[in-house]
Design an enzyme around this catalytic site. Structure first.
Site, PDB file in Angstrom:
ATOM      1  N   LYS A 118      29.279  -2.219 -54.947  1.00  0.00           N
ATOM      2  CA  LYS A 118      29.122  -0.840 -55.351  1.00  0.00           C
ATOM      3  C   LYS A 118      28.188  -0.068 -54.427  1.00  0.00           C
ATOM      4  O   LYS A 118      28.182   1.167 -54.401  1.00  0.00           O
ATOM      5  CB  LYS A 118      28.503  -0.796 -56.758  1.00  0.00           C
ATOM      6  CG  LYS A 118      29.318  -1.435 -57.836  1.00  0.00           C
ATOM      7  CD  LYS A 118      28.529  -1.407 -59.160  1.00  0.00           C
ATOM      8  CE  LYS A 118      29.165  -2.254 -60.197  1.00  0.00           C
ATOM      9  NZ  LYS A 118      28.293  -2.378 -61.405  1.00  0.00           N
ATOM     10  N   GLY A 119      27.358  -0.785 -53.683  1.00  0.00           N
ATOM     11  CA  GLY A 119      26.205  -0.175 -53.004  1.00  0.00           C
ATOM     12  C   GLY A 119      26.509   0.964 -52.051  1.00  0.00           C
ATOM     13  O   GLY A 119      25.658   1.808 -51.800  1.00  0.00           O
TER      14      GLY A 119
ATOM     15  N   GLU B  91      29.103  -0.031 -45.398  1.00  0.00           N
ATOM     16  CA  GLU B  91      28.238  -0.885 -46.224  1.00  0.00           C
ATOM     17  C   GLU B  91      26.858  -0.239 -46.344  1.00  0.00           C
ATOM     18  O   GLU B  91      26.412   0.472 -45.440  1.00  0.00           O
ATOM     19  CB  GLU B  91      28.175  -2.286 -45.561  1.00  0.00           C
ATOM     20  CG  GLU B  91      27.259  -3.293 -46.188  1.00  0.00           C
ATOM     21  CD  GLU B  91      27.629  -3.725 -47.600  1.00  0.00           C
ATOM     22  OE1 GLU B  91      27.795  -2.850 -48.461  1.00  0.00           O
ATOM     23  OE2 GLU B  91      27.691  -4.944 -47.842  1.00  0.00           O
ATOM     24  N   ASP B  92      26.190  -0.489 -47.447  1.00  0.00           N
ATOM     25  CA  ASP B  92      24.854   0.068 -47.643  1.00  0.00           C
ATOM     26  C   ASP B  92      23.829  -0.617 -46.748  1.00  0.00           C
ATOM     27  O   ASP B  92      23.032   0.032 -46.078  1.00  0.00           O
ATOM     28  CB  ASP B  92      24.435  -0.031 -49.126  1.00  0.00           C
ATOM     29  CG  ASP B  92      24.580  -1.433 -49.719  1.00  0.00           C
ATOM     30  OD1 ASP B  92      25.060  -2.357 -49.003  1.00  0.00           O
ATOM     31  OD2 ASP B  92      24.226  -1.626 -50.886  1.00  0.00           O
TER      32      ASP B  92
ATOM     33  N   ASP C 196      21.897  -7.642 -44.612  1.00  0.00           N
ATOM     34  CA  ASP C 196      20.717  -8.456 -44.857  1.00  0.00           C
ATOM     35  C   ASP C 196      20.929  -9.807 -44.159  1.00  0.00           C
ATOM     36  O   ASP C 196      20.693  -9.927 -42.955  1.00  0.00           O
ATOM     37  CB  ASP C 196      20.563  -8.552 -46.383  1.00  0.00           C
ATOM     38  CG  ASP C 196      19.328  -9.288 -46.836  1.00  0.00           C
ATOM     39  OD1 ASP C 196      18.306  -9.238 -46.147  1.00  0.00           O
ATOM     40  OD2 ASP C 196      19.370  -9.928 -47.906  1.00  0.00           O
TER      41      ASP C 196
ATOM     42  N   LYS D 235      18.616  -5.068 -41.820  1.00  0.00           N
ATOM     43  CA  LYS D 235      17.397  -5.896 -41.848  1.00  0.00           C
ATOM     44  C   LYS D 235      17.616  -7.101 -40.942  1.00  0.00           C
ATOM     45  O   LYS D 235      17.871  -8.206 -41.423  1.00  0.00           O
ATOM     46  CB  LYS D 235      17.163  -6.417 -43.277  1.00  0.00           C
ATOM     47  CG  LYS D 235      16.659  -5.394 -44.250  1.00  0.00           C
ATOM     48  CD  LYS D 235      16.040  -6.047 -45.498  1.00  0.00           C
ATOM     49  CE  LYS D 235      17.021  -6.188 -46.610  1.00  0.00           C
ATOM     50  NZ  LYS D 235      16.426  -6.511 -47.921  1.00  0.00           N
TER      51      LYS D 235
ATOM     52  N   PHE E 244      12.564  -5.236 -49.873  1.00  0.00           N
ATOM     53  CA  PHE E 244      13.676  -4.995 -50.800  1.00  0.00           C
ATOM     54  C   PHE E 244      13.626  -3.528 -51.199  1.00  0.00           C
ATOM     55  O   PHE E 244      12.617  -3.049 -51.703  1.00  0.00           O
ATOM     56  CB  PHE E 244      13.598  -5.899 -52.031  1.00  0.00           C
ATOM     57  CG  PHE E 244      14.914  -5.923 -52.769  1.00  0.00           C
ATOM     58  CD1 PHE E 244      15.933  -6.780 -52.364  1.00  0.00           C
ATOM     59  CD2 PHE E 244      15.144  -5.064 -53.826  1.00  0.00           C
ATOM     60  CE1 PHE E 244      17.171  -6.784 -53.003  1.00  0.00           C
ATOM     61  CE2 PHE E 244      16.376  -5.063 -54.474  1.00  0.00           C
ATOM     62  CZ  PHE E 244      17.386  -5.926 -54.072  1.00  0.00           C
ATOM     63  N   VAL E 245      14.720  -2.822 -50.921  1.00  0.00           N
ATOM     64  CA  VAL E 245      14.734  -1.371 -51.140  1.00  0.00           C
ATOM     65  C   VAL E 245      15.786  -0.992 -52.176  1.00  0.00           C
ATOM     66  O   VAL E 245      16.781  -1.710 -52.364  1.00  0.00           O
ATOM     67  CB  VAL E 245      14.984  -0.612 -49.819  1.00  0.00           C
ATOM     68  CG1 VAL E 245      13.820  -0.773 -48.863  1.00  0.00           C
ATOM     69  CG2 VAL E 245      16.280  -1.061 -49.152  1.00  0.00           C
TER      70      VAL E 245
ATOM     71  N   ASP F 284      20.706  -1.073 -55.433  1.00  0.00           N
ATOM     72  CA  ASP F 284      20.195  -1.387 -56.781  1.00  0.00           C
ATOM     73  C   ASP F 284      19.275  -2.596 -56.777  1.00  0.00           C
ATOM     74  O   ASP F 284      19.200  -3.363 -55.811  1.00  0.00           O
ATOM     75  CB  ASP F 284      21.363  -1.697 -57.720  1.00  0.00           C
ATOM     76  CG  ASP F 284      21.974  -3.073 -57.424  1.00  0.00           C
ATOM     77  OD1 ASP F 284      22.237  -3.364 -56.234  1.00  0.00           O
ATOM     78  OD2 ASP F 284      22.156  -3.866 -58.366  1.00  0.00           O
TER      79      ASP F 284
ATOM     80  N   ARG G 244      20.243   2.935 -58.544  1.00  0.00           N
ATOM     81  CA  ARG G 244      21.238   3.382 -57.560  1.00  0.00           C
ATOM     82  C   ARG G 244      21.226   4.896 -57.382  1.00  0.00           C
ATOM     83  O   ARG G 244      21.592   5.411 -56.332  1.00  0.00           O
ATOM     84  CB  ARG G 244      22.656   2.972 -58.002  1.00  0.00           C
ATOM     85  CG  ARG G 244      22.926   1.485 -57.961  1.00  0.00           C
ATOM     86  CD  ARG G 244      24.428   1.248 -58.102  1.00  0.00           C
ATOM     87  NE  ARG G 244      24.755  -0.124 -58.439  1.00  0.00           N
ATOM     88  CZ  ARG G 244      24.902  -1.110 -57.555  1.00  0.00           C
ATOM     89  NH1 ARG G 244      24.725  -0.884 -56.272  1.00  0.00           N
ATOM     90  NH2 ARG G 244      25.208  -2.328 -57.952  1.00  0.00           N
TER      91      ARG G 244
HETATM   92  P1  IMP Z   1      23.996  -9.928 -47.092  1.00  0.00           P
HETATM   93  O1  IMP Z   1      25.284 -10.614 -47.391  1.00  0.00           O
HETATM   94  O2  IMP Z   1      22.821 -10.824 -47.286  1.00  0.00           O
HETATM   95  O3  IMP Z   1      23.983  -9.234 -45.748  1.00  0.00           O
HETATM   96  O4  IMP Z   1      23.734  -8.878 -48.229  1.00  0.00           O
HETATM   97  C1  IMP Z   1      24.395  -7.734 -48.389  1.00  0.00           C
HETATM   98  C2  IMP Z   1      24.226  -7.246 -49.804  1.00  0.00           C
HETATM   99  O5  IMP Z   1      22.990  -7.681 -50.418  1.00  0.00           O
HETATM  100  C3  IMP Z   1      24.147  -5.745 -49.768  1.00  0.00           C
HETATM  101  O6  IMP Z   1      25.434  -5.175 -49.811  1.00  0.00           O
HETATM  102  C4  IMP Z   1      23.335  -5.453 -50.990  1.00  0.00           C
HETATM  103  O7  IMP Z   1      24.175  -5.390 -52.112  1.00  0.00           O
HETATM  104  C5  IMP Z   1      22.410  -6.643 -51.144  1.00  0.00           C
HETATM  105  N1  IMP Z   1      21.070  -6.330 -50.593  1.00  0.00           N
HETATM  106  C6  IMP Z   1      20.488  -6.881 -49.530  1.00  0.00           C
HETATM  107  N2  IMP Z   1      19.258  -6.365 -49.318  1.00  0.00           N
HETATM  108  C7  IMP Z   1      19.075  -5.455 -50.292  1.00  0.00           C
HETATM  109  C8  IMP Z   1      17.994  -4.563 -50.611  1.00  0.00           C
HETATM  110  O8  IMP Z   1      16.946  -4.489 -49.948  1.00  0.00           O
HETATM  111  N3  IMP Z   1      18.183  -3.785 -51.708  1.00  0.00           N
HETATM  112  C9  IMP Z   1      19.312  -3.810 -52.463  1.00  0.00           C
HETATM  113  N4  IMP Z   1      20.337  -4.613 -52.193  1.00  0.00           N
HETATM  114  C10 IMP Z   1      20.228  -5.432 -51.111  1.00  0.00           C
END
Ligand code: IMP
Length: 185
Positions: A52-53, A108-109, A112, A140, A161-162, A168, A174
């Site tokens: 949803k982000g 994508e939001d 990470d 990040k 963590f934001v 969210d 959100r």
């Molecule tokens: P990844 O697969 O670890 O790259 O994570 C991606 C997903 O983790 C993002 O689409 C977010 O939903 C969630 N996420 C990662 N870091 C944050 C954060 O700082 N705040 C909120 N959601 C996060």
């Protein structure tokens, strides 16, 4: 959810410091849109929002674009605690349309660990789009577990963590207009 977890998760947004204000996000989104208008001029790209982000970022970005574009969505989930991903990514809802031969831009939001987007990019590449790019609002890089580079990114951020602007913590925050620091990781 247990009482102690609930207390940990609920924070007054006004007590969280602002990392990016509404104004600075707006300016950065406009700049990204200018780059994309240039790059995709004359094409008919499909913007794929990752639910949803990405919903607010996607809405703001496409309204700055002067392209004959379409919008579609996927929903992915990764499992784990509120601020940690487990590494297991699953497709919860697929695209409505076909992307074969199309210019596809995944929206994508935040990137990470990189696990979500590397999974999605692999999945979409198998459908033979004519091009596949990724735009993320936040990146990040310090947290990366797999090699992954977005094609367009809004801001690079440290290991925090934001929340807000679509992001969210356990489905809260959100709707905040700016991006706030929920918790140093
Ligand atoms: P990844 O697969 O670890 O790259 O994570 C991606 C997903 O983790 C993002 O689409 C977010 O939903 C969630 N996420 C990662 N870091 C944050 C954060 O700082 N705040 C909120 N959601 C996060």
């Amino acid at each position: 959810m247990s009482g102690s977890n609930e207390r940990w998760l609920v924070m007054n947004p006004k007590e969280m410091s602002i990392l990016f204000s509404e104004q600075s996000i707006r300016e950065r989104v406009k700049a990204l849109a200018r780059e994309m208008n240039e790059h995709f001029r004359g094409r008919k790209p499909v913007f794929v929002g990752v639910l949803k982000g990405s919903f607010i970022f996607l809405g703001d970005l496409v309204r700055e674009l002067d392209l004959d574009l379409e919008v579609d969505f996927v929903a992915l989930s990764s499992y784990g605690a509120a601020t940690e991903t487990s590494g297991e990514v699953r497709l919860e809802a697929d695209l409505r349309g076909s992307i074969g031969g199309r210019d596809v831009i995944v929206v994508e939001d935040i990137v990470d660990t990189g696990l979500t987007l590397s999974y999605l990019v692999r999945l979409l590449r198998d459908r033979h789009p004519s091009s596949l790019s990724v735009v993320c609002l936040l990146d990040k890089p310090e947290r990366r577990q797999v090699k992954f580079e977005p094609d367009y990114r809004g801001f690079i951020i440290p290991d925090l963590f934001v929340v807000g602007y679509g992001l969210d913590c356990s489905e809260r925050y959100r709707h905040l207009r700016d991006i706030r620091i929920f918790e140093p990781l």
